[in-house]
Design a protein around this motif. Structure first.
Motif, PDB file in Angstrom:
ATOM      1  N   ALA A   1      38.656  54.780 112.098  1.00 41.26           N
ATOM      2  CA  ALA A   1      40.139  55.181 111.589  1.00 41.26           C
ATOM      3  C   ALA A   1      40.281  55.941 110.246  1.00 41.26           C
ATOM      4  O   ALA A   1      40.909  56.890 110.078  1.00 41.26           O
ATOM      5  N   LYS A   2      38.923  55.783 109.423  1.00 42.70           N
ATOM      6  CA  LYS A   2      39.037  56.218 107.966  1.00 42.70           C
ATOM      7  C   LYS A   2      38.382  57.544 107.986  1.00 42.70           C
ATOM      8  O   LYS A   2      38.925  58.486 107.232  1.00 42.70           O
ATOM      9  N   VAL A   3      37.312  57.814 108.995  1.00 37.84           N
ATOM     10  CA  VAL A   3      36.706  59.091 108.638  1.00 37.84           C
ATOM     11  C   VAL A   3      37.612  60.269 108.869  1.00 37.84           C
ATOM     12  O   VAL A   3      37.261  61.487 107.867  1.00 37.84           O
ATOM     13  N   PRO A   4      38.562  60.214 109.891  1.00 41.45           N
ATOM     14  CA  PRO A   4      39.371  61.388 110.032  1.00 41.45           C
ATOM     15  C   PRO A   4      40.112  61.709 108.726  1.00 41.45           C
ATOM     16  O   PRO A   4      40.486  62.945 108.236  1.00 41.45           O
TER      17      PRO A   4
ATOM     18  N   PHE B   1      33.987  49.927  98.524  1.00 41.65           N
ATOM     19  CA  PHE B   1      35.444  49.366  98.489  1.00 41.65           C
ATOM     20  C   PHE B   1      35.258  48.187  99.604  1.00 41.65           C
ATOM     21  O   PHE B   1      36.284  47.247  99.444  1.00 41.65           O
ATOM     22  N   TYR B   2      34.536  48.037 100.382  1.00 43.85           N
ATOM     23  CA  TYR B   2      34.431  46.864 101.587  1.00 43.85           C
ATOM     24  C   TYR B   2      33.012  46.169 101.390  1.00 43.85           C
ATOM     25  O   TYR B   2      32.260  46.281 102.306  1.00 43.85           O
ATOM     26  N   PRO B   3      32.908  45.420 100.089  1.00 43.62           N
ATOM     27  CA  PRO B   3      31.056  45.103 100.090  1.00 43.62           C
ATOM     28  C   PRO B   3      31.047  43.949 100.979  1.00 43.62           C
ATOM     29  O   PRO B   3      29.759  43.642 101.460  1.00 43.62           O
ATOM     30  N   GLU B   4      32.123  43.066 101.560  1.00 46.50           N
ATOM     31  CA  GLU B   4      31.924  42.252 102.501  1.00 46.50           C
ATOM     32  C   GLU B   4      31.327  42.762 103.938  1.00 46.50           C
ATOM     33  O   GLU B   4      30.714  41.986 104.616  1.00 46.50           O
ATOM     34  N   ALA B   5      31.248  44.096 103.863  1.00 47.15           N
ATOM     35  CA  ALA B   5      30.408  44.526 105.192  1.00 47.15           C
ATOM     36  C   ALA B   5      29.151  44.414 104.967  1.00 47.15           C
ATOM     37  O   ALA B   5      28.277  44.631 106.321  1.00 47.15           O
ATOM     38  N   ALA B   6      28.599  44.057 104.066  1.00 48.68           N
ATOM     39  CA  ALA B   6      27.093  43.781 103.818  1.00 48.68           C
ATOM     40  C   ALA B   6      26.591  42.389 104.546  1.00 48.68           C
ATOM     41  O   ALA B   6      25.414  42.462 104.719  1.00 48.68           O
ATOM     42  N   ASP B   7      27.612  41.611 105.034  1.00 50.72           N
ATOM     43  CA  ASP B   7      27.641  40.733 105.867  1.00 50.72           C
ATOM     44  C   ASP B   7      26.972  41.182 107.325  1.00 50.72           C
ATOM     45  O   ASP B   7      27.960  40.691 108.061  1.00 50.72           O
TER      46      ASP B   7
ATOM     47  N   GLU C   1      43.587  53.988  97.261  1.00 52.08           N
ATOM     48  CA  GLU C   1      43.978  55.124  96.374  1.00 52.08           C
ATOM     49  C   GLU C   1      42.854  55.609  95.389  1.00 52.08           C
ATOM     50  O   GLU C   1      43.078  56.828  95.176  1.00 52.08           O
ATOM     51  N   ASN C   2      42.107  54.773  95.123  1.00 51.40           N
ATOM     52  CA  ASN C   2      40.975  55.503  94.124  1.00 51.40           C
ATOM     53  C   ASN C   2      39.940  56.483  94.980  1.00 51.40           C
ATOM     54  O   ASN C   2      39.541  57.363  94.289  1.00 51.40           O
ATOM     55  N   ILE C   3      40.091  56.363  96.301  1.00 49.01           N
ATOM     56  CA  ILE C   3      39.224  57.460  96.966  1.00 49.01           C
ATOM     57  C   ILE C   3      39.908  58.725  96.633  1.00 49.01           C
ATOM     58  O   ILE C   3      39.261  59.808  96.425  1.00 49.01           O
ATOM     59  N   LYS C   4      41.059  58.918  96.371  1.00 52.82           N
ATOM     60  CA  LYS C   4      41.625  60.146  95.956  1.00 52.82           C
ATOM     61  C   LYS C   4      41.331  60.705  94.591  1.00 52.82           C
ATOM     62  O   LYS C   4      40.898  61.803  94.556  1.00 52.82           O
ATOM     63  N   ASP C   5      41.103  59.803  93.673  1.00 45.01           N
ATOM     64  CA  ASP C   5      40.528  60.044  92.417  1.00 45.01           C
ATOM     65  C   ASP C   5      39.338  60.653  92.644  1.00 45.01           C
ATOM     66  O   ASP C   5      38.966  61.536  92.025  1.00 45.01           O
ATOM     67  N   PHE C   6      38.544  59.814  93.239  1.00 44.31           N
ATOM     68  CA  PHE C   6      36.880  59.875  93.613  1.00 44.31           C
ATOM     69  C   PHE C   6      36.837  61.490  94.079  1.00 44.31           C
ATOM     70  O   PHE C   6      35.967  62.298  93.803  1.00 44.31           O
ATOM     71  N   MET C   7      37.672  61.830  95.145  1.00 46.25           N
ATOM     72  CA  MET C   7      37.691  63.072  95.979  1.00 46.25           C
ATOM     73  C   MET C   7      38.109  64.362  94.704  1.00 46.25           C
ATOM     74  O   MET C   7      37.535  65.362  94.777  1.00 46.25           O
ATOM     75  N   ASN C   8      38.722  63.844  93.971  1.00 45.08           N
ATOM     76  CA  ASN C   8      39.337  64.951  92.652  1.00 45.08           C
ATOM     77  C   ASN C   8      38.044  65.427  91.864  1.00 45.08           C
ATOM     78  O   ASN C   8      38.211  66.222  91.236  1.00 45.08           O
ATOM     79  N   GLY C   9      37.193  64.470  91.768  1.00 42.17           N
ATOM     80  CA  GLY C   9      36.103  64.546  90.966  1.00 42.17           C
ATOM     81  C   GLY C   9      35.094  65.790  91.480  1.00 42.17           C
ATOM     82  O   GLY C   9      34.234  66.411  90.753  1.00 42.17           O
ATOM     83  N   PHE C  10      35.279  65.942  92.836  1.00 42.63           N
ATOM     84  CA  PHE C  10      34.189  67.279  93.410  1.00 42.63           C
ATOM     85  C   PHE C  10      34.740  68.515  92.749  1.00 42.63           C
ATOM     86  O   PHE C  10      36.246  69.014  92.671  1.00 42.63           O
ATOM     87  N   ARG C  11      33.860  69.627  93.056  1.00 48.46           N
ATOM     88  CA  ARG C  11      34.499  70.843  92.471  1.00 48.46           C
ATOM     89  C   ARG C  11      35.284  71.545  93.614  1.00 48.46           C
ATOM     90  O   ARG C  11      35.291  71.000  94.606  1.00 48.46           O
ATOM     91  N   HIS C  12      36.174  72.454  93.110  1.00 42.57           N
ATOM     92  CA  HIS C  12      37.176  73.233  94.129  1.00 42.57           C
ATOM     93  C   HIS C  12      36.521  73.612  95.239  1.00 42.57           C
ATOM     94  O   HIS C  12      37.010  73.641  96.253  1.00 42.57           O
TER      95      HIS C  12
ATOM     96  N   ALA D   1      37.996  63.164 105.835  1.00 42.58           N
ATOM     97  CA  ALA D   1      37.567  64.664 106.341  1.00 42.58           C
ATOM     98  C   ALA D   1      38.846  65.364 106.091  1.00 42.58           C
ATOM     99  O   ALA D   1      38.819  66.425 105.427  1.00 42.58           O
ATOM    100  N   ALA D   2      40.041  64.961 106.311  1.00 45.08           N
ATOM    101  CA  ALA D   2      41.292  65.945 106.106  1.00 45.08           C
ATOM    102  C   ALA D   2      41.558  65.906 104.517  1.00 45.08           C
ATOM    103  O   ALA D   2      41.823  67.149 104.172  1.00 45.08           O
ATOM    104  N   PHE D   3      40.954  64.922 103.733  1.00 45.47           N
ATOM    105  CA  PHE D   3      41.282  65.040 102.393  1.00 45.47           C
ATOM    106  C   PHE D   3      40.394  65.959 101.889  1.00 45.47           C
ATOM    107  O   PHE D   3      40.496  66.806 100.808  1.00 45.47           O
ATOM    108  N   ALA D   4      38.941  65.753 102.234  1.00 43.29           N
ATOM    109  CA  ALA D   4      38.255  66.627 101.709  1.00 43.29           C
ATOM    110  C   ALA D   4      38.424  68.321 102.097  1.00 43.29           C
ATOM    111  O   ALA D   4      38.359  69.332 101.291  1.00 43.29           O
TER     112      ALA D   4
END
Ligand code: CMC
Length: 444
Positions: free
Chosen positions: A185-188, A163-169, A134-145, A191-194
């Motif tokens: 799964a998440k790139v679409p 969000f997934y620091p374990e991926a560094a392994d 859900e924080n990604i939505k907040d993050f997205m909202n920070g961009f200019r319109h 992209a749609a949120f953007a």
């Protein structure tokens, strides 16, 4: 590599039929045998060629890597002269006709077509990782319109690493796998949120009942209706478009993923580098540039003047030309077939299509373009399909990025298994001054 002695009469003894190259350094008169494997010589073998002990040794100079193989790869084969593209050996034409995007994503990443059970499991995994924090939505909202969706995608793919620091392994096979699933799964969703952000519309959560492309269309276009029902013709056309963009061997963005990934950074950050590479107008951004170009030409009558401007060097014919293809890009041929289908499904006539068709005809009939082997590439017609689907031009490159994500991951996965992997670190020819004394400010 072995050093050879020169025969007394100055001629060099050569071993005909051996897989080697004999190089004579005319600065010293010495000759060297260099092994030839798979039509390449190892650049490092040339380092032994020196004028004296203090000499660093010979390097190759190849701006833009036009003639340098940077890795061995078994993912994608291109014959640019013949216009052939194959993934894991299967021609792109067959994949577009018989496969699906998620099956191609599996093929690219696992090296073979899945069984029925494997495919069902793969689709299930991708479908159940489409939600983002859900924080990604907040993050997205920070961009200019009016933020460019590609810039938003670039930032948010990079942000996934937090969000997934374990991926560094990256040596953990499971982490590599789950990251691949999450990215596809998440790139679409990102992209749609953007896209929705740029329209000031609320974000639409993924719908797991829908297909990969059906869900993406829902996240783009769903309004107040309780359930979005995608047009199957658009679902299919989008699926084919994603397949066509899935991988293209060592292009700018895949090379960026490998170069950045070679530092052993997490794969989200490496893929973000790929998104950045794709953003540029000479790479994925060309699909936007094509639409703008067609709009600027405005009418079939203006085509000769426009092409004259290109030939005079004032601008480029966007959507034409390719580093590797010196023939019709097979992807452009397939896309062209789908343009009419999409226009029929949307019921929207495209005045720009007529200009594109005429522009192609004129260019293919013109010595400037034919002599340079410039043919339509994948971006020439793709923008017309996106436009017909009501996708704004700024979001076109984001569509390319969704398609390319499995390819970036496959390239990264392959690199991780490569025994010869080293951090990417090119050499340079230094052309600046040396040992210059610092000049104090009051003496400059
Ligand atoms: N319009 C006019 N002339 C061109 C074009 C073009 N689109 N592309 C190449 N040329 C000319 C170029 O001026 C040069 O002519 P000359 O020999 O007289 O100097 C010759 O053709 C060779 O061009 P190049 O720039 O050395 O070729 P490259 O391999 O470095 O560039 C390219 C490849 C794709 C960047 C280039 O063809 C281009 O800029 N195309 C337009 C942008 C485009 O459509 N990009 C999408 C590529 S496909 C999708 C993807 O992979 O992202």
């Amino acid at each position: 590599m072995t050093e050879k002695s020169q025969s007394v009469d100055g001629g060099v003894e050569t071993e005909q039929g051996s897989d080697s190259l004999t190089i004579t350094d005319n600065r010293t008169g010495k000759s060297y045998d260099v092994e030839v494997n798979d039509g390449t010589v190892r650049a490092l073998d040339l380092r032994q060629i020196k004028t004296d002990d203090d000499d660093f040794g010979l390097m190759t100079y190849d701006p833009g890597f036009t003639n340098t193989a940077s890795c061995r790869s078994a993912i994608t084969y291109i014959d640019g002269e013949k216009g052939i593209l194959e993934h894991r050996g299967i021609p792109i034409e067959q994949l577009c006709e018989k496969s699906t995007f998620l099956e191609v994503a599996y093929l690219l990443n696992f090296g073979a077509l899945p069984t029925e059970d494997q495919l069902a499991d793969w689709v299930y995994q991708v479908t159940h990782h489409t939600y983002v924090h859900e924080n990604i939505k907040d993050f997205m909202n920070g961009f200019r319109h009016d933020a460019n969706p590609m810039g938003m995608l670039l930032a948010s793919v990079g942000a996934l690493s937090t969000f997934y620091p374990e991926a560094a392994d990256i040596d953990d096979e499971w982490q590599r796998h789950v990251t691949a699933v999450r990215l596809i799964a998440k790139v679409p969703t990102l992209a749609a949120f953007a896209y929705r952000h740029s329209l000031g519309m609320p974000y639409v959560y993924p719908d797991n009942d829908l297909s990969y492309t059906g869900n993406f269309l829902s996240m783009l276009f769903k309004m107040a209706e309780p359930k979005y029902e995608p047009d199957p013709r658009l679902e299919k056309a989008l699926d084919v478009l994603f397949i066509l963009h899935a991988d293209h061997e060592q292009n700018c963005s895949a090379a960026a993923v490998r170069v950045v990934g070679s530092s052993r950074v997490d794969p989200y950050s490496a893929v973000a580098a790929g998104v950045a590479g794709l953003y540029g107008p000479l790479h994925g951004g060309a699909n936007v540039a094509v639409l703008r170009m067609l709009q600027r030409i405005g009418s079939v009558d203006n085509i000769p003047d426009f092409l004259q401007g290109v030939k005079d060097g004032n601008e480029r014919l966007m959507g034409f030309g390719h580093r590797v293809y010196k023939n019709y890009d097979p992807r452009a041929r397939i896309i062209r077939k789908h343009v009419d289908e999409v226009l029929e499904a949307t019921g929207k006539p495209s005045p720009l299509l007529q200009i594109a068709i005429e522009l192609e005809k004129h260019a293919l009939d013109d010595e400037y373009f034919t002599s340079r082997k410039l043919y339509p590439n994948v971006d020439f017609y793709s923008g017309l399909i996106y436009e017909a689907m009501n996708i704004p031009a700024d979001a076109f490159t984001v569509m390319f990025a969704i398609g390319r994500t499995p390819g970036w991951i496959a390239q990264w996965m392959e690199m991780m298994q490569d025994e010869e992997l080293k951090i990417a670190r090119p050499r340079q020819i230094y052309t600046g001054p040396r040992t210059v004394d610092y000049v104090p400010m009051n003496e400059r």
